[in-house]
Design an enzyme around this catalytic site. Structure first.
Site, PDB file in Angstrom:
ATOM      1  CG  HIS A 250      -2.077   0.851   1.153  1.00  0.00           C
ATOM      2  ND1 HIS A 250      -1.978   2.210   1.254  1.00  0.00           N
ATOM      3  CD2 HIS A 250      -3.384   0.580   0.962  1.00  0.00           C
ATOM      4  CE1 HIS A 250      -3.177   2.734   1.133  1.00  0.00           C
ATOM      5  NE2 HIS A 250      -4.061   1.761   0.951  1.00  0.00           N
ATOM      6  NE  ARG A 270      -2.653   8.161  -1.594  1.00  0.00           N
ATOM      7  CZ  ARG A 270      -2.789   6.997  -2.212  1.00  0.00           C
ATOM      8  NH1 ARG A 270      -2.587   6.895  -3.502  1.00  0.00           N
ATOM      9  NH2 ARG A 270      -3.130   5.922  -1.530  1.00  0.00           N
TER      10      ARG A 270
END
Ligand SMILES: Cc1cc2nc3c(=O)[nH]c(=O)nc-3n(C[C@H](O)[C@H](O)[C@H](O)COP(=O)(O)OP(=O)(O)OC[C@H]3O[C@@H](n4cnc5c(N)ncnc54)[C@H](O)[C@@H]3O)c2cc1C
Ligand code: SF4
Ligand code: SF4
Ligand code: FES
Ligand code: FES
Lengths: 628, 253, 267
Positions: A250, A270
């Protein structure tokens, strides 16, 4: 020294009490068999509790267009067509039933306006598909399964007077060995963590549901349990592992402070406008947009910033590229010396969003950083870096039965089984994978036990297993297990990490072989009473096998695909797409061989647009149009 | 910015034990579990401690730090003043096994005593329709990570071993409340059982469970007191009792 | 035999708590304030005077139900006549104080407060309590705590009466309407705090919606429940504010009635 051994006889042993193990146990018990559930930690603490986002099932509650075929396509795409098609198919078809069933056992998912189970969007899923409960879906799943087991035990209690007459949970017990007689499973051997006492289980069938391998790596989102025990037990019992080179990193795990290293930073940071920068203050993701994505991602800051307000007329910011791309980019920045002193980069939302908005949209992230890192993300940047999250590779199984290939009586489900996710898992697909294949494993194991006769464990097998458990105490002056674990993690981190090259992998294989010799010489201080050093010595042996299998598979696969990136072979190869790497163990080392991937049958092949398949398949494969 | 910590860690087993002084380094941002792990790796290899997720999600690392029941993985070292000694002991309401590990099987026994969820007869998977507002109360209780800190701190059993047989404890009061408020559950005798079998009446709502819950579940306000009120409805309120008799007779219920 | 944290199976630790913070401060404060209030209230209840100064009446003495009441203070008449005990006239306050007292004694918050600070059961979390036996609220007399809802209903009646008192205080000493004094504000504030205390009560929360299983079928009661729940979160605060409020209202009326203060009129 003779040690008294505790003995138990069951129809089926389920090793692992995560989502997969518990679902298997429920199914086996409902088929009328006596089941033992064995786990290393307390009941209800397995790694499944950590899953946040949700469980993918095409119930179509939020968007009616969703169905199993769409889900199947998404899963295959996500896995870059290396998935075992049949597993992906079963998973897509059966997931909705498995989720609905949880509701009948008391689960309370978040609801839609019409009162149905709500579903949310997630990377790679075409429609909103993840059933969820806030950001604690895994907890809901495991608690529901745990309570289902209790419910069955209460029924048994009413009938037999003994709650544990048909299902018994052996918590804090580590299995160290699967025993076989005449080539078939006959039982398992292990020890109580509490007092080190040894236990023999006799049973004709075993379901492995031991979860992941994250602890083989230095930085991981996994807990201490993720030591690949099931993978290793299966290998040692003569089963195969498939495609162990595929690990999902990740891109955003916490890196600093050390206490929180690896803990997941959700993708939504994000999504909400978080920007990645290096120590020069440069927003580096613009440099890493691959050609295939050039038309979808902005190449300048102005446009990327505009996207947040106007998504129709601007391209997306490159921070939102797929997980593997972002992981690789961060990795390159750090390798080039533009990372922070702790080996990460900066992720900042504070410049774009006001403090209130951040606290409202990312409450758990704000909390996580504030409580654990003392960082106020409304004012400062977070330090993030890739973290080892999930292993796609695992025990090679028959899709319909979850039976481990080559070992009658052995089954594997959940993260420790391979094939389902191909080279890359989509978020949310794991939780339903656990339920779908946990159930199938339980069902098939029950059928097997009913047809196979009982087996007996021989005295010599017990003695051998027992000797291995005693060994670390009988040695003196050997190696410290904690130190060896650290060394192993350095090797995997530096040489078998996100970006791999032949020379580094070769180096890793040599170092792992050396480490294996030293592990044979571990000594443990203290006695058998709840002794973590003693426990680690067994886990370490398993992790070493995983590392070896991963490194050896990785060096062979000369392409980059999903969770496997070779600096020296940066492209996907249509030839390698047709190949599974199969690891086996000969008693001294792991050997990896190649095996053709089963071909998509025509009806599944036809679910795809041929233009899409061109990216993955050879012209001959396309011309053939699937098998019949 | 490393600092030296003076720890007093309880070491021992069922028979005996004592606080042992340990000096260990702590780095910036570390939690108590990190320093325990350092002690384990560098000094006391066989120091027993339970943990799993190290993210406050599994409820394994429950212990008492400076006398307070807490999760070691969520307790920042920096929350203690420089130079202060930190005392770490196992949970004091449960039998000790070794060092920081206790025998929490009491809780699993109690879980077994609570009647399970019972959906309506004949309801099929996929059929349930529930409004978000109807599931929210129970969802709060399902946040429970079973750390058993509330059970540990509850004076009813912490201070009175003999009450353990008749008292389920706050963790299971929220379980009972969860089921009693569950829109689909059909068992109607949960309130009566709560009072008569699970010891709800022994709770004197002094709220220590709420104070220690790492999930910030409002155990007393949202589960125990509402359950006490529901018990009153059923057992101690003559007017409601009369009302329900009449309604039953007239077939309104 | 040792029980609790000193039971034979528990980790052998000799301290009854290892808490290093000042855990005893909270119970000490609670204890002190409650004791102070009890002393003040007792003195005032037995004082049998200085509770009425047209148009202000002390909340300790309202409704004033005996014939011993000051002239003009008995809004609801004087059903009790004059009651004498060992030759002394019983203060009118004593006829009614039992109700607010019972309300507060059975209040879930005050129970916590006095169980901790008076009974020390427990004095603070994870501090061993001094008792060797404990049965909680399972038997008499503590099982009577379950009568809280009846006191709650009566409390509502008192709230109405004290609100009427506050409204009546919009008069001047000559009983003419349209005036307002500091005393008016004091009684208004007192009534408001009492309403907030009652509205935030756990029984109130239960009655108004808490007992429902399906909120979605009762949207109005659900709405009411959410409002009460917000107040309920602050019940402890309202408990203290209203307690001090009552004491202060009484004190103010006393000072006015005894002539120590002049009740300032705004208009
Ligand atoms: C932070 C995080 C978030 C995630 N979020 C999601 C998500 O949103 N959606 C999703 O689908 N997936 C998610 N995942 C992935 C998913 O949670 C896991 O893949 C899944 O829970 C694995 O379940 P399992 O049943 O296979 O094994 P686990 O839950 O890992 O359980 C393994 C069990 O095996 C036992 N065991 C292991 N070895 C032994 C042994 N030697 N002897 C006895 N017992 C043993 C352990 O004690 C444990 O009980 C997430 C993972 C992480 C780390
Ligand atoms: S409120 Fe009740 S259950 Fe909670 S700690 Fe206090 S006595 Fe125990
Ligand atoms: S209610 Fe809170 S304190 Fe109690 S076990 Fe659950 S999470 Fe822990
Ligand atoms: S280790 Fe999971 S809660 Fe602390
Ligand atoms: S709970 Fe305090 S008044 Fe009812």
């Amino acid at each position: 020294m003779t040690i008294e051994i505790e003995r138990h006889k069951y129809d089926i042993l389920v090793i692992g009490a995560g989502g997969a193990g518990l679902r298997a146990a429920v199914e086996a018990r409902e088929a009328g068999l006596r089941v033992a559930i064995i786990c290393k930690s307390l009941f209800g603490k397995a790694h499944t509790v950590m899953a946040e986002g949700g469980a993918a099932a095409s119930m179509g509650n939020v968007n009616e267009n969703d169905n199993w075929m769409v889900h199947f396509r998404d899963t295959m795409r996500g896995g870059k067509f290396l998935n075992h098609y049949r597993m992906a198919e079963l998973h897509a078809k059966e997931s909705p039933d498995r989720i609905w069933e949880l509701e009948m056992w008391g689960a309370l998912f978040d609801r839609t306006k019409e009162g149905k189970i709500s579903q949310r969007n997630f990377g790679g899923h075409e429609y909103p598909r993840l059933a969820h409960v806030g950001d604690r879906t895994g907890l809901e799943l495991i608690r529901t399964m745990q309570q289902r087991i209790v419910a069955l035990q209460q029924i048994d209690k009413a009938e037999t007077g003994n709650a544990e007459s048909n299902i018994k949970v052996f918590a804090e017990l580590t299995i160290t060995e699967i025993l076989k007689e005449g080539g078939k499973v006959s039982g398992a051997y292990g020890y109580w963590r509490e007092n080190g006492k040894e236990v023999l289980f006799e049973a004709p069938a075993i379901v492995l549901a031991t979860g992941g391998v994250g602890k083989t790596f230095k930085i991981t989102s996994n807990s201490w349990e993720g030591t690949g025990d099931g993978h290793a037990l299966a290998l040692k019992a003569g089963a195969n592992l498939v495609d162990m080179e595929f690990l999902q990193f990740h891109p955003t795990g916490m890196v600093w402070p050390p206490s929180v290293r690896g803990i997941l930073v959700t993708e939504s940071v994000r999504g909400e406008g978080g920007v990645l920068t290096n120590t020069n203050g440069e927003r580096f993701m613009f440099k890493y947009i691959p050609d295939v994505f050039k038309d979808k991602y902005a190449d300048n800051e102005a446009e990327a910033d505009r996207w947040y307000v106007d998504q129709d007329n601007n391209r997306r910011p490159p921070e939102l590229l797929p997980r593997d791309e972002v992981s690789r980019a961060i990795n390159s920045e750090v390798k080039a010396g533009r990372g922070t002193e702790h080996g990460g980069v900066f992720l900042d939302v504070s410049k774009r969003l006001s403090a209130e908005v951040i606290k409202k949209r990312l409450p758990s992230m704000w909390h996580q950083f504030y409580e654990l890192a003392g960082v106020d993300i409304t004012k400062e940047a977070m330090e993030v870096g890739p973290t080892c999250h999930y292993v796609m590779g695992g025990v090679e199984v028959e899709p319909d039965t979850a039976a481990a290939v080559g070992v009658p009586g052995l089954y594997a489900a959940g993260e420790c089984a391979g094939g389902m996710h191909g080279s890359n898992r989509l978020g949310g697909n794991s939780l339903t994978d656990l339920l779908v294949f946990g159930r199938r494993a339980g069902m098939a194991a029950a059928a097997y036990v009913k047809s196979a006769g009982t087996t007996q464990v021989s005295q010599s097998a017990v003695q051998a297993a027992s000797l291995r458990i005693q060994a670390p105490f009988t040695r003196t002056g050997g190696e410290n297990p904690y130190k060896l674990h650290q060394e192993l993690q350095e090797i995997t981190h530096n040489l078998v990490g996100i970006i791999r090259t032949k020379t580094e992998l070769d180096d890793a294989i040599v170092k792992i072989t050396e480490l294996r010799k030293r592990i044979a010489n571990i000594t443990v201080s203290g006695n058998r009473e709840f002794n973590p050093g003693f426990h680690l010595s067994f886990d370490l042996d398993n992790m070493l096998l995983i590392a070896e299998s991963t490194a050896k598979s990785a060096v062979l696969r000369e392409e980059s695909r999903g969770g496997h990136t070779r600096d020296d072979f940066p492209k996907m190869s249509t030839t390698w797409r047709q190949i599974n790497n199969i690891s086996s163990f000969d008693g001294t080392q792991v050997n990896v061989s190649q095996q053709p991937l089963p071909v998509l049958p025509k009806e599944l092949f036809d679910l795809f647009d041929p233009h899409e398949l061109e990216k993955y398949m050879t012209p001959e494969e396309l011309a053939k149009g699937g098998s019949n | 910015m490393a600092r030296k910590l003076n720890l007093r860690i309880w070491r021992g087993n069922k028979e005996s034990g004592a606080l042992q002084n340990v000096i260990v380094e702590a780095n910036e941002g570390e939690v108590v579990l990190d320093v325990i792990h350092r002690v384990q790796a560098e000094q006391l290899n066989d120091l027993a401690v339970r943990w799993n997720c190290k993210a406050g999600k599994c409820g394994s690392c429950s212990m008492e730090i400076n006398g307070k029941p807490r999760l070691a993985c969520m307790t920042q070292v920096s929350s203690f003043p420089e130079g202060e000694e930190i005392t770490i002991t196992p949970l004091r309401a449960f039998p000790v096994i070794k060092d920081l590990v206790t025998d929490v099987s009491f809780n699993y026994k109690k879980a077994m005593e609570i009647p399970s969820f019972q959906p309506p007869v004949g309801m099929k998977p996929g059929e349930p329709r529930m409004a978000q507002v109807d599931v929210e109360r129970s969802q709060e209780f399902r946040k429970c990570i079973e750390c058993f800190l509330c059970q540990d701190t509850c004076h009813v059993i912490r201070d009175h071993e003999e009450n353990k047989s008749s008292f389920a404890g706050p963790r299971f009061f929220i379980r009972i409340a969860e089921l009693d408020m569950h829109p689909l559950d059909i068992l109607r005798n949960r309130k009566k059982k709560a009072q008569e079998e699970h010891g709800l009446g022994m709770c004197n709502i002094t709220k220590c469970c709420t104070e220690v819950c790492p999930e910030h579940i409002r155990i007393t306000d949202n589960a125990i007191i509402p359950m006490k009120e529901r018990v009153v409805d059923e057992k101690y309120d003559p007017l409601r009792w009369l009302g329900s008799k009449i309604r039953k007779r007239e077939g309104i219920l | 035999m040792a029980t609790g944290v000193f039971s034979s199976t528990r980790a052998k630790i000799s301290e009854r708590t290892l808490r290093t913070d000042k855990w005893w401060i909270q119970p000490l404060i609670t204890f002190s304030v409650l004791v102070a209030f009890i002393i003040y209230a007792t003195l005032r209840a037995f004082e049998n005077g200085n509770y009425f100064a047209e148009p202000l009446i002390s909340p300790f003495y309202s409704p004033c139900l005996s014939a011993a009441c000051a002239q003009g203070s008995s809004l609801l008449g004087q059903p009790f006549g004059i009651v004498k005990l060992i030759g002394m006239t019983v203060s009118p306050a004593l006829f009614i104080l039992i109700f607010p007292l019972g309300f507060r004694m059975t209040c879930y918050y005050y129970r916590k407060a006095y169980y901790r600070s008076f009974w020390m059961s427990p004095p603070a979390c994870a501090v061993a309590e001094p008792h060797s036996k404990y049965t909680g609220e399972t038997r008499a007399p503590l099982i009577m705590q379950n009568a809280h809802r009846y006191f709650f209903y009566i409390g509502l009646v008192f709230n109405v009466l004290l609100t009427v008192d506050a409204v009546l205080a919009f008069r001047n000493p000559e009983k003419q309407w349209g005036h307002m004094s500091v005393g008016t504000l004091v009684l208004l504030a007192n009534a408001t705090f009492l309403w907030l205390y009652s509205a935030s009560c756990h029984t109130c929360r239960h009655t108004i919606g808490g007992r429902l299983r399906n909120f979605s079928k009762h949207p109005l009661r659900y709405k009411a429940w959410t409002v009460v729940s917000v107040l309920n979160h602050k019940h402890q605060n309202f408990a203290w504010i209203s307690l001090l409020g009552v004491a202060f209202a009484d004190f103010y009326v006393r000072q006015v009635a005894s002539g120590s203060f002049t009740n300032f009129y705004f208009f």
